[in-house]
Design a protein around this motif. Structure first.
Motif, mmCIF file in Angstrom:
data_model
loop_
_atom_site.group_PDB
_atom_site.id
_atom_site.type_symbol
_atom_site.label_atom_id
_atom_site.label_comp_id
_atom_site.label_asym_id
_atom_site.label_seq_id
_atom_site.Cartn_x
_atom_site.Cartn_y
_atom_site.Cartn_z
ATOM 1 N N GLY A 4 47.305 42.782 39.159
ATOM 2 C CA GLY A 4 45.895 42.582 38.920
ATOM 3 C C GLY A 4 45.132 43.897 38.968
ATOM 4 N N GLY A 5 43.859 43.839 38.585
ATOM 5 C CA GLY A 5 43.041 45.043 38.620
ATOM 6 C C GLY A 5 41.771 44.877 37.823
ATOM 7 N N LEU A 6 41.121 46.007 37.570
ATOM 8 C CA LEU A 6 39.874 46.042 36.817
ATOM 9 C C LEU A 6 40.170 46.567 35.412
ATOM 10 C CD1 LEU A 6 36.763 45.968 36.611
ATOM 11 C CD2 LEU A 6 36.771 48.299 37.553
ATOM 12 N N VAL A 7 39.686 45.853 34.404
ATOM 13 C CA VAL A 7 39.923 46.245 33.019
ATOM 14 C C VAL A 7 38.684 45.932 32.208
ATOM 15 C CG1 VAL A 7 40.942 44.014 32.405
ATOM 16 C CG2 VAL A 7 41.566 46.059 31.105
ATOM 17 N N GLN A 8 38.474 46.687 31.158
ATOM 18 C CA GLN A 8 37.339 46.416 30.279
ATOM 19 C C GLN A 8 37.657 45.260 29.337
ATOM 20 O OE1 GLN A 8 36.394 50.164 28.303
ATOM 21 N NE2 GLN A 8 34.875 50.642 29.876
ATOM 22 N N ALA A 9 36.622 44.621 28.881
ATOM 23 C CA ALA A 9 36.790 43.537 27.910
ATOM 24 C C ALA A 9 37.565 44.046 26.704
ATOM 25 C CB ALA A 9 35.440 42.991 27.493
ATOM 26 N N GLY A 10 38.508 43.217 26.255
ATOM 27 C CA GLY A 10 39.372 43.612 25.149
ATOM 28 C C GLY A 10 40.667 44.252 25.595
ATOM 29 N N GLY A 11 40.757 44.598 26.856
ATOM 30 C CA GLY A 11 41.943 45.249 27.381
ATOM 31 C C GLY A 11 43.039 44.264 27.741
ATOM 32 N N SER A 12 44.103 44.805 28.340
ATOM 33 C CA SER A 12 45.279 44.002 28.677
ATOM 34 C C SER A 12 45.726 44.273 30.107
ATOM 35 C CB SER A 12 46.443 44.327 27.726
ATOM 36 O OG SER A 12 46.126 44.031 26.388
ATOM 37 N N LEU A 13 46.359 43.282 30.687
ATOM 38 C CA LEU A 13 47.024 43.402 31.987
ATOM 39 C C LEU A 13 48.273 42.545 31.953
ATOM 40 C CD1 LEU A 13 44.163 43.049 34.660
ATOM 41 C CD2 LEU A 13 45.539 45.095 34.222
ATOM 42 N N ARG A 14 49.270 42.932 32.746
ATOM 43 C CA ARG A 14 50.441 42.090 32.917
ATOM 44 C C ARG A 14 50.614 41.787 34.392
ATOM 45 N NH1 ARG A 14 56.925 42.745 31.713
ATOM 46 N NH2 ARG A 14 56.823 44.104 33.536
ATOM 47 N N LEU A 15 50.583 40.510 34.707
ATOM 48 C CA LEU A 15 50.814 40.072 36.074
ATOM 49 C C LEU A 15 52.285 39.744 36.256
ATOM 50 C CD1 LEU A 15 47.787 37.639 36.575
ATOM 51 C CD2 LEU A 15 47.879 40.125 36.857
ATOM 52 N N SER A 16 52.768 40.015 37.458
ATOM 53 C CA SER A 16 54.137 39.666 37.823
ATOM 54 C C SER A 16 54.124 38.763 39.038
ATOM 55 C CB SER A 16 54.951 40.920 38.139
ATOM 56 O OG SER A 16 55.048 41.774 37.019
ATOM 57 N N CYS A 17 55.127 37.909 39.123
ATOM 58 C CA CYS A 17 55.276 37.004 40.257
ATOM 59 C C CYS A 17 56.733 37.055 40.689
ATOM 60 C CB CYS A 17 54.886 35.593 39.869
ATOM 61 S SG CYS A 17 55.227 34.352 41.138
ATOM 62 N N ALA A 18 56.981 37.704 41.811
ATOM 63 C CA ALA A 18 58.330 37.839 42.328
ATOM 64 C C ALA A 18 58.618 36.727 43.333
ATOM 65 C CB ALA A 18 58.513 39.196 42.987
ATOM 66 N N ALA A 19 59.729 36.031 43.128
ATOM 67 C CA ALA A 19 60.112 34.927 43.999
ATOM 68 C C ALA A 19 61.263 35.332 44.900
ATOM 69 C CB ALA A 19 60.508 33.716 43.170
ATOM 70 N N SER A 20 61.219 34.870 46.138
ATOM 71 C CA SER A 20 62.308 35.106 47.082
ATOM 72 C C SER A 20 62.455 33.880 47.963
ATOM 73 C CB SER A 20 62.040 36.352 47.926
ATOM 74 O OG SER A 20 60.847 36.203 48.669
ATOM 75 N N GLY A 21 63.514 33.875 48.763
ATOM 76 C CA GLY A 21 63.771 32.719 49.604
ATOM 77 C C GLY A 21 64.660 31.739 48.863
ATOM 78 N N ARG A 22 64.315 30.475 48.945
ATOM 79 C CA ARG A 22 65.137 29.440 48.311
ATOM 80 C C ARG A 22 64.771 29.327 46.836
ATOM 81 N NH1 ARG A 22 65.575 24.026 51.727
ATOM 82 N NH2 ARG A 22 67.165 23.732 50.136
ATOM 83 N N THR A 23 65.031 30.411 46.123
ATOM 84 C CA THR A 23 64.678 30.438 44.713
ATOM 85 C C THR A 23 65.649 29.614 43.892
ATOM 86 O OG1 THR A 23 65.981 32.426 44.359
ATOM 87 C CG2 THR A 23 63.671 32.734 44.937
ATOM 88 N N THR A 57 39.653 41.459 37.302
ATOM 89 C CA THR A 57 38.236 41.613 37.005
ATOM 90 C C THR A 57 38.091 42.252 35.629
ATOM 91 O OG1 THR A 57 37.722 41.900 39.354
ATOM 92 C CG2 THR A 57 36.043 42.591 37.753
ATOM 93 N N VAL A 58 37.362 41.576 34.759
ATOM 94 C CA VAL A 58 37.148 42.074 33.403
ATOM 95 C C VAL A 58 35.675 42.428 33.248
ATOM 96 C CG1 VAL A 58 37.416 41.610 30.953
ATOM 97 C CG2 VAL A 58 38.986 40.558 32.595
ATOM 98 N N SER A 59 35.403 43.682 32.980
ATOM 99 C CA SER A 59 34.019 44.133 32.837
ATOM 100 C C SER A 59 33.596 44.070 31.375
ATOM 101 C CB SER A 59 33.881 45.555 33.362
ATOM 102 O OG SER A 59 34.681 46.448 32.599
ATOM 103 N N SER A 60 32.322 43.814 31.172
ATOM 104 C CA SER A 60 31.809 43.685 29.805
ATOM 105 C C SER A 60 31.344 45.030 29.267
ATOM 106 C CB SER A 60 30.667 42.691 29.767
ATOM 107 O OG SER A 60 29.648 43.079 30.660
#
Length: 120
Positions: free
Chosen positions: A9-28, A117-120
């Motif tokens: 996650g993070g702050l990006v301007q409108a029209g921009g891109s982000l890639r979220l990741s979700c790492a699983a552990s335990g009883r995966t 957070t996406v800023s205009s």
């Protein structure tokens, strides 16, 4: 129990891109369906996208169709959410979820969330 940790996650301007990741552990398990939800201030948590165990079936909220892409890598126990053409209304805390039942997210595991957070 599956432990999920979101990142990207993070702050990006409108029209921009982000890639979220979700790492699983335990009883995966690669048979779990994985999903992304989000919650904006003052609003209820809402569904964003989900993917089945094989990655062959995905579904999206209408508000993100064509802009977001969900994927998973079972060899890394990680799910991803590629977010393109971001809009200010996409601003929210994004949560990852793993559902072993295939039909009830509330019976699954949830991460702690990552702020976008996406800023205009």
């Amino acid at each position: 129990q599956v432990h999920l940790v979101e990142s990207g996650g993070g702050l990006v301007q409108a029209g921009g891109s982000l890639r979220l990741s979700c790492a699983a552990s335990g009883r995966t398990s690669s048979t779990y369906r994985m999903g992304w939800f989000r919650q904006a201030p003052g609003k209820e948590r809402e569904f964003v996208a989900a993917i089945n165990w094989s990655g062959g079936y995905t579904y999206y909220a209408d508000s993100v169709k064509g802009r977001f892409t969900i994927a998973r890598d079972n060899t890394k126990n990680t799910a991803y959410l590629q977010m393109n053409a971001l809009k200010p209304e996409d601003t929210a805390v994004y949560y990852c979820a793993a559902d072993p039942t295939g039909s009830d997210w509330l019976r699954g595991s949830w991460g702690q969330g990552t702020q976008v957070t996406v800023s205009s």
